[in-house]
Design a protein around this motif. Sequence first.
Motif, PDB file in Angstrom:
ATOM      1  N   SER A 250     -35.752  12.774  -1.250  1.00  0.00           N
ATOM      2  CA  SER A 250     -36.654  12.847  -2.401  1.00  0.00           C
ATOM      3  C   SER A 250     -36.315  14.019  -3.309  1.00  0.00           C
ATOM      4  O   SER A 250     -36.038  15.118  -2.822  1.00  0.00           O
ATOM      5  CB  SER A 250     -38.102  13.017  -1.923  1.00  0.00           C
TER       6      SER A 250
ATOM      7  N   ARG B 275     -38.428  15.618  -4.663  1.00  0.00           N
ATOM      8  CA  ARG B 275     -39.553  16.538  -4.438  1.00  0.00           C
ATOM      9  C   ARG B 275     -39.389  17.372  -3.174  1.00  0.00           C
ATOM     10  O   ARG B 275     -40.260  18.172  -2.828  1.00  0.00           O
ATOM     11  CB  ARG B 275     -40.867  15.745  -4.404  1.00  0.00           C
TER      12      ARG B 275
ATOM     13  N   GLU C 275     -43.839  13.244  -0.089  1.00  0.00           N
ATOM     14  CA  GLU C 275     -44.623  12.440   0.863  1.00  0.00           C
ATOM     15  C   GLU C 275     -43.712  11.890   1.966  1.00  0.00           C
ATOM     16  O   GLU C 275     -44.105  11.834   3.137  1.00  0.00           O
ATOM     17  CB  GLU C 275     -45.312  11.299   0.109  1.00  0.00           C
ATOM     18  N   SER C 276     -42.513  11.496   1.600  1.00  0.00           N
ATOM     19  CA  SER C 276     -41.601  10.933   2.611  1.00  0.00           C
ATOM     20  C   SER C 276     -41.178  12.000   3.614  1.00  0.00           C
ATOM     21  O   SER C 276     -41.034  11.718   4.814  1.00  0.00           O
ATOM     22  CB  SER C 276     -40.386  10.284   1.952  1.00  0.00           C
TER      23      SER C 276
ATOM     24  N   PRO D 205     -38.146   8.184  -0.651  1.00  0.00           N
ATOM     25  CA  PRO D 205     -39.066   7.425  -1.503  1.00  0.00           C
ATOM     26  C   PRO D 205     -38.442   6.079  -1.882  1.00  0.00           C
ATOM     27  O   PRO D 205     -37.236   5.884  -1.711  1.00  0.00           O
ATOM     28  CB  PRO D 205     -39.199   8.313  -2.754  1.00  0.00           C
ATOM     29  N   MET D 206     -39.286   5.162  -2.375  1.00  0.00           N
ATOM     30  CA  MET D 206     -38.770   3.960  -3.039  1.00  0.00           C
ATOM     31  C   MET D 206     -38.588   4.296  -4.501  1.00  0.00           C
ATOM     32  O   MET D 206     -39.505   4.825  -5.140  1.00  0.00           O
ATOM     33  CB  MET D 206     -39.754   2.792  -2.891  1.00  0.00           C
ATOM     34  N   HIS D 207     -37.404   4.030  -5.044  1.00  0.00           N
ATOM     35  CA  HIS D 207     -37.156   4.182  -6.482  1.00  0.00           C
ATOM     36  C   HIS D 207     -36.676   2.843  -7.034  1.00  0.00           C
ATOM     37  O   HIS D 207     -35.657   2.309  -6.574  1.00  0.00           O
ATOM     38  CB  HIS D 207     -36.100   5.260  -6.753  1.00  0.00           C
ATOM     39  N   ASN D 208     -37.394   2.341  -7.989  1.00  0.00           N
ATOM     40  CA  ASN D 208     -37.040   1.063  -8.607  1.00  0.00           C
ATOM     41  C   ASN D 208     -36.722  -0.013  -7.575  1.00  0.00           C
ATOM     42  O   ASN D 208     -35.649  -0.631  -7.585  1.00  0.00           O
ATOM     43  CB  ASN D 208     -35.920   1.258  -9.640  1.00  0.00           C
ATOM     44  N   PHE D 209     -37.664  -0.175  -6.661  1.00  0.00           N
ATOM     45  CA  PHE D 209     -37.693  -1.238  -5.657  1.00  0.00           C
ATOM     46  C   PHE D 209     -36.669  -1.075  -4.535  1.00  0.00           C
ATOM     47  O   PHE D 209     -36.535  -1.947  -3.685  1.00  0.00           O
ATOM     48  CB  PHE D 209     -37.524  -2.635  -6.299  1.00  0.00           C
TER      49      PHE D 209
ATOM     50  N   SER E   4     -41.897   6.446   1.321  1.00  0.00           N
ATOM     51  CA  SER E   4     -43.087   6.633   0.494  1.00  0.00           C
ATOM     52  C   SER E   4     -42.899   5.861  -0.808  1.00  0.00           C
ATOM     53  O   SER E   4     -41.810   5.856  -1.387  1.00  0.00           O
ATOM     54  CB  SER E   4     -43.252   8.127   0.196  1.00  0.00           C
ATOM     55  N   SER E   5     -43.984   5.199  -1.239  1.00  0.00           N
ATOM     56  CA  SER E   5     -43.878   4.434  -2.494  1.00  0.00           C
ATOM     57  C   SER E   5     -45.177   4.549  -3.282  1.00  0.00           C
ATOM     58  O   SER E   5     -46.268   4.649  -2.704  1.00  0.00           O
ATOM     59  CB  SER E   5     -43.585   2.957  -2.207  1.00  0.00           C
ATOM     60  N   GLY E   6     -45.047   4.494  -4.606  1.00  0.00           N
ATOM     61  CA  GLY E   6     -46.215   4.600  -5.476  1.00  0.00           C
ATOM     62  C   GLY E   6     -47.163   3.435  -5.330  1.00  0.00           C
ATOM     63  O   GLY E   6     -48.383   3.586  -5.366  1.00  0.00           O
ATOM     64  N   GLY E   7     -46.607   2.230  -5.163  1.00  0.00           N
ATOM     65  CA  GLY E   7     -47.410   1.030  -4.966  1.00  0.00           C
ATOM     66  C   GLY E   7     -47.077   0.399  -3.623  1.00  0.00           C
ATOM     67  O   GLY E   7     -46.200   0.883  -2.905  1.00  0.00           O
TER      68      GLY E   7
ATOM     69  N   THR F 221     -49.000   5.701  -2.986  1.00  0.00           N
ATOM     70  CA  THR F 221     -49.295   7.126  -3.234  1.00  0.00           C
ATOM     71  C   THR F 221     -49.872   7.352  -4.630  1.00  0.00           C
ATOM     72  O   THR F 221     -50.498   8.374  -4.881  1.00  0.00           O
ATOM     73  CB  THR F 221     -48.032   7.994  -3.071  1.00  0.00           C
TER      74      THR F 221
HETATM   75  C1  LIG Z   1     -37.413   7.198 -10.570  1.00  0.00           C
HETATM   76  C2  LIG Z   1     -38.593   6.700  -9.792  1.00  0.00           C
HETATM   77  C3  LIG Z   1     -38.717   5.350  -9.539  1.00  0.00           C
HETATM   78  C4  LIG Z   1     -39.807   4.867  -8.813  1.00  0.00           C
HETATM   79  N1  LIG Z   1     -39.865   3.533  -8.524  1.00  0.00           N
HETATM   80  C5  LIG Z   1     -40.885   3.065  -7.758  1.00  0.00           C
HETATM   81  C6  LIG Z   1     -40.922   1.698  -7.371  1.00  0.00           C
HETATM   82  O1  LIG Z   1     -40.074   0.888  -7.693  1.00  0.00           O
HETATM   83  N2  LIG Z   1     -41.959   1.290  -6.618  1.00  0.00           N
HETATM   84  C7  LIG Z   1     -42.950   2.136  -6.207  1.00  0.00           C
HETATM   85  O2  LIG Z   1     -43.854   1.707  -5.508  1.00  0.00           O
HETATM   86  N3  LIG Z   1     -42.933   3.447  -6.547  1.00  0.00           N
HETATM   87  C8  LIG Z   1     -41.909   3.934  -7.298  1.00  0.00           C
HETATM   88  N4  LIG Z   1     -41.867   5.260  -7.633  1.00  0.00           N
HETATM   89  C9  LIG Z   1     -42.924   6.152  -7.122  1.00  0.00           C
HETATM   90  C10 LIG Z   1     -42.510   6.832  -5.815  1.00  0.00           C
HETATM   91  O3  LIG Z   1     -42.026   5.915  -4.877  1.00  0.00           O
HETATM   92  C11 LIG Z   1     -43.743   7.546  -5.245  1.00  0.00           C
HETATM   93  O4  LIG Z   1     -44.204   8.537  -6.132  1.00  0.00           O
HETATM   94  C12 LIG Z   1     -43.469   8.123  -3.892  1.00  0.00           C
HETATM   95  O5  LIG Z   1     -44.682   8.488  -3.279  1.00  0.00           O
HETATM   96  C13 LIG Z   1     -42.563   9.353  -3.978  1.00  0.00           C
HETATM   97  O6  LIG Z   1     -42.293   9.803  -2.684  1.00  0.00           O
HETATM   98  P1  LIG Z   1     -41.737  11.276  -2.422  1.00  0.00           P
HETATM   99  O7  LIG Z   1     -42.896  12.212  -2.576  1.00  0.00           O
HETATM  100  O8  LIG Z   1     -41.234  11.203  -1.014  1.00  0.00           O
HETATM  101  O9  LIG Z   1     -40.651  11.515  -3.416  1.00  0.00           O
HETATM  102  C14 LIG Z   1     -40.799   5.767  -8.351  1.00  0.00           C
HETATM  103  C15 LIG Z   1     -40.670   7.134  -8.626  1.00  0.00           C
HETATM  104  C16 LIG Z   1     -39.585   7.587  -9.329  1.00  0.00           C
HETATM  105  C17 LIG Z   1     -39.460   9.081  -9.597  1.00  0.00           C
END
Ligand SMILES: Cc1cc2nc3c(=O)[nH]c(=O)nc-3n(C[C@H](O)[C@H](O)[C@H](O)COP(=O)(O)O)c2cc1C
Length: 213
Positions: free
Chosen positions: A9, A11, A16-17, A95-99, A141-144, A181
């Motif tokens: 990450s 971060r 979170e991960s 983290p998940m980034h762009n799926f 960890s993922s936002g959704g 998250t």
């Molecule tokens: C460049 C970028 C792309 C992201 N793409 C997604 C996504 O495709 N799906 C999703 O659920 N969250 C997405 N997120 C949100 C992160 O997955 C989420 O904030 C996650 O909790 C971050 O974990 P971390 O604290 O371990 O980095 C994205 C965040 C970033 C910065």
Amino acid sequence: MSILRIRCSPRGLASESYRLSQRIVDRLTHTGPADGLDIVEFDATTLAHADSDYAAALAAPADPAHDVLGRGSLKASARLIQMLADASHIVLATPMHNFTVPSSLKSWLDHVVRVRSTFRITPQGNKVGVLEDRPVYVAISSGGAFSGDEARQPDFLTPYLRHVLATIGLRQVTFVSVEGTARGPALLEAARERAEAAIEGISFAAQQPEMSV
Ligand SMILES: Cc1cc2nc3c(=O)[nH]c(=O)nc-3n(C[C@H](O)[C@H](O)[C@H](O)COP(=O)(O)O)c2cc1C
């Protein structure tokens, strides 16, 4: 024997991960089979993309000369593969980034999934893993949400990682995720609790390294 943790990450330690991966490391080191093991940490966000010497070496029928092997991505790759080979347990915090996986993890994979080193190609063109199998735990960890009834997006992360890790011989892969998250503190806390319950439910004893070290 050691635990290799790869942090992916941007971060860092606040991610979170990473937080989730620490729960897995705690279980492994306090109650699991990795009791008392050293933890080797690597921050994949420090890695560059694979360079031109590396791309040329992977496309060639044999490895390049010693001086070329000792620089750039080829040098980094040798170090990262050695770290993998030395570990009895691997923890990926991502983290998940762009799926799918973030670019840092993709770069790490590009450095360790290497023909003639971690996989070979059969005369029929199939890739066969060379590393001895050992447990891999992936803290996501993922936002959704990306799994279960609440998923509103595709998951190209877990099937991709399962496939690419199997390509180099790592088949004992366990995924744990904190999903959602970005959905507010209450839902985040609920997601953390579900993930921690999932970690409690992992039978670490059933996942022993197959290495002979
Ligand atoms: C460049 C970028 C792309 C992201 N793409 C997604 C996504 O495709 N799906 C999703 O659920 N969250 C997405 N997120 C949100 C992160 O997955 C989420 O904030 C996650 O909790 C971050 O974990 P971390 O604290 O371990 O980095 C994205 C965040 C970033 C910065």
